[in-house]
Structure formats: C-alpha cells, structure tokens
Design a protein around this motif. Structure first.
Motif, mmCIF file in Angstrom:
data_model
loop_
_atom_site.group_PDB
_atom_site.id
_atom_site.type_symbol
_atom_site.label_atom_id
_atom_site.label_comp_id
_atom_site.label_asym_id
_atom_site.label_seq_id
_atom_site.Cartn_x
_atom_site.Cartn_y
_atom_site.Cartn_z
ATOM 1 N N ARG A 10 10.422 9.942 -4.490
ATOM 2 C CA ARG A 10 9.127 9.614 -5.099
ATOM 3 C C ARG A 10 8.637 8.249 -4.616
ATOM 4 O O ARG A 10 7.457 8.071 -4.286
ATOM 5 C CB ARG A 10 9.280 9.623 -6.624
ATOM 6 C CG ARG A 10 8.084 9.129 -7.396
ATOM 7 C CD ARG A 10 6.992 10.183 -7.436
ATOM 8 N NE ARG A 10 5.771 9.659 -7.995
ATOM 9 C CZ ARG A 10 5.411 9.825 -9.262
ATOM 10 N NH1 ARG A 10 6.171 10.492 -10.092
ATOM 11 N NH2 ARG A 10 4.281 9.335 -9.690
ATOM 12 N N LEU A 11 9.532 7.273 -4.569
ATOM 13 C CA LEU A 11 9.180 5.933 -4.107
ATOM 14 C C LEU A 11 8.670 5.963 -2.667
ATOM 15 O O LEU A 11 7.637 5.360 -2.351
ATOM 16 C CB LEU A 11 10.384 4.998 -4.223
ATOM 17 C CG LEU A 11 10.200 3.580 -3.682
ATOM 18 C CD1 LEU A 11 9.122 2.842 -4.469
ATOM 19 C CD2 LEU A 11 11.512 2.826 -3.724
ATOM 20 N N VAL A 12 9.357 6.685 -1.798
ATOM 21 C CA VAL A 12 8.948 6.759 -0.388
ATOM 22 C C VAL A 12 7.579 7.422 -0.273
ATOM 23 O O VAL A 12 6.702 6.936 0.449
ATOM 24 C CB VAL A 12 10.009 7.502 0.450
ATOM 25 C CG1 VAL A 12 9.491 7.822 1.844
ATOM 26 C CG2 VAL A 12 11.287 6.671 0.530
ATOM 27 N N ARG A 13 7.369 8.526 -0.995
ATOM 28 C CA ARG A 13 6.048 9.189 -0.950
ATOM 29 C C ARG A 13 4.946 8.262 -1.447
ATOM 30 O O ARG A 13 3.876 8.167 -0.844
ATOM 31 C CB ARG A 13 6.068 10.466 -1.801
ATOM 32 C CG ARG A 13 6.753 11.632 -1.141
ATOM 33 C CD ARG A 13 6.479 12.946 -1.876
ATOM 34 N NE ARG A 13 6.823 12.900 -3.295
ATOM 35 C CZ ARG A 13 8.011 13.161 -3.801
ATOM 36 N NH1 ARG A 13 8.999 13.499 -3.018
ATOM 37 N NH2 ARG A 13 8.213 13.100 -5.109
ATOM 38 N N ASP A 14 5.199 7.553 -2.548
ATOM 39 C CA ASP A 14 4.201 6.635 -3.098
ATOM 40 C C ASP A 14 3.906 5.490 -2.129
ATOM 41 O O ASP A 14 2.750 5.095 -1.950
ATOM 42 C CB ASP A 14 4.660 6.074 -4.440
ATOM 43 C CG ASP A 14 4.654 7.116 -5.548
ATOM 44 O OD1 ASP A 14 4.099 8.215 -5.353
ATOM 45 O OD2 ASP A 14 5.229 6.825 -6.622
ATOM 46 N N GLU A 15 4.940 4.958 -1.490
ATOM 47 C CA GLU A 15 4.749 3.869 -0.524
ATOM 48 C C GLU A 15 3.952 4.351 0.690
ATOM 49 O O GLU A 15 3.104 3.622 1.204
ATOM 50 C CB GLU A 15 6.094 3.295 -0.082
ATOM 51 C CG GLU A 15 6.792 2.479 -1.150
ATOM 52 C CD GLU A 15 6.064 1.192 -1.504
ATOM 53 O OE1 GLU A 15 5.411 0.597 -0.630
ATOM 54 O OE2 GLU A 15 6.145 0.771 -2.668
ATOM 55 N N LEU A 16 4.212 5.569 1.146
ATOM 56 C CA LEU A 16 3.452 6.114 2.272
ATOM 57 C C LEU A 16 1.982 6.310 1.907
ATOM 58 O O LEU A 16 1.086 6.019 2.708
ATOM 59 C CB LEU A 16 4.063 7.431 2.752
ATOM 60 C CG LEU A 16 5.374 7.300 3.508
ATOM 61 C CD1 LEU A 16 5.987 8.671 3.774
ATOM 62 C CD2 LEU A 16 5.169 6.549 4.813
ATOM 63 N N ARG A 17 1.724 6.797 0.691
ATOM 64 C CA ARG A 17 0.322 6.947 0.243
ATOM 65 C C ARG A 17 -0.374 5.593 0.186
ATOM 66 O O ARG A 17 -1.532 5.458 0.578
ATOM 67 C CB ARG A 17 0.274 7.633 -1.119
ATOM 68 C CG ARG A 17 0.218 9.137 -1.033
ATOM 69 C CD ARG A 17 -0.194 9.760 -2.369
ATOM 70 N NE ARG A 17 0.839 9.645 -3.374
ATOM 71 C CZ ARG A 17 1.826 10.523 -3.535
ATOM 72 N NH1 ARG A 17 1.897 11.579 -2.774
ATOM 73 N NH2 ARG A 17 2.734 10.350 -4.473
ATOM 74 N N LEU A 18 0.324 4.589 -0.301
ATOM 75 C CA LEU A 18 -0.246 3.248 -0.374
ATOM 76 C C LEU A 18 -0.535 2.707 1.027
ATOM 77 O O LEU A 18 -1.607 2.143 1.277
ATOM 78 C CB LEU A 18 0.700 2.309 -1.120
ATOM 79 C CG LEU A 18 0.292 0.844 -1.208
ATOM 80 C CD1 LEU A 18 -1.048 0.707 -1.924
ATOM 81 C CD2 LEU A 18 1.360 0.038 -1.917
ATOM 82 N N ALA A 19 0.396 2.890 1.945
ATOM 83 C CA ALA A 19 0.199 2.420 3.322
ATOM 84 C C ALA A 19 -1.001 3.119 3.965
ATOM 85 O O ALA A 19 -1.800 2.481 4.659
ATOM 86 C CB ALA A 19 1.458 2.653 4.154
ATOM 87 N N GLU B 10 -4.150 1.580 2.564
ATOM 88 C CA GLU B 10 -4.370 0.239 3.125
ATOM 89 C C GLU B 10 -4.881 0.331 4.563
ATOM 90 O O GLU B 10 -5.782 -0.421 4.956
ATOM 91 C CB GLU B 10 -3.078 -0.568 3.064
ATOM 92 C CG GLU B 10 -2.694 -0.978 1.656
ATOM 93 C CD GLU B 10 -1.324 -1.637 1.582
ATOM 94 O OE1 GLU B 10 -0.551 -1.554 2.559
ATOM 95 O OE2 GLU B 10 -1.034 -2.246 0.525
#
Length: 67
Positions: A27-36, A39
C-alpha cells in the motif's frame, strides 16, 4: 500460533505479522507512486507554462521583463 493475552488482546503469529507487513508495504509503495506521478504532472504543467511564457517573450522581441 495465536494466544490470548490479558485484557482480551491476542498475540499474532509470525505469519500474520508478515502478511500484515507485506500488505502495508504494498500500500505504501502504491501511494508513493501515485504521489510521485501527481508531482511530476504538476512540474510538467509548470514547465509548459514557463516555455509558453518564454516563447511569448521571444515573439514580442524580448520587450517584457521576466517575473
């Protein structure tokens, strides 16, 4: 093996803990990719706006000041 602790809390097995950790990391990796991605989209829009402003200045013969 799952055991009950005082107060009705249960102790999770190693397998359960690993499963929880795996789900949380995914979940953390998916959320970080969406944020990137968001941006990068924003930076792309800013870059396009900058290029458009520069093109307008060149078109006008450099008569405007940069902000």
């Amino acid at each position: 093996m799952t055991e009950m602790r005082p107060g009705g809390l249960r102790e999770l097995s190693t397998g359960e803990l690993v499963a929880q950790m795996s789900a949380q990391v995914s979940r953390l990796v998916r959320d970080e990719l969406r944020l990137a991605q968001a941006e990068l989209r924003q930076k792309g829009k800013q870059a396009i706006g900058s290029v458009q402003r520069d093109a307008q200045v060149v078109k006008e013969g450099g008569r405007r000041e940069y902000r």
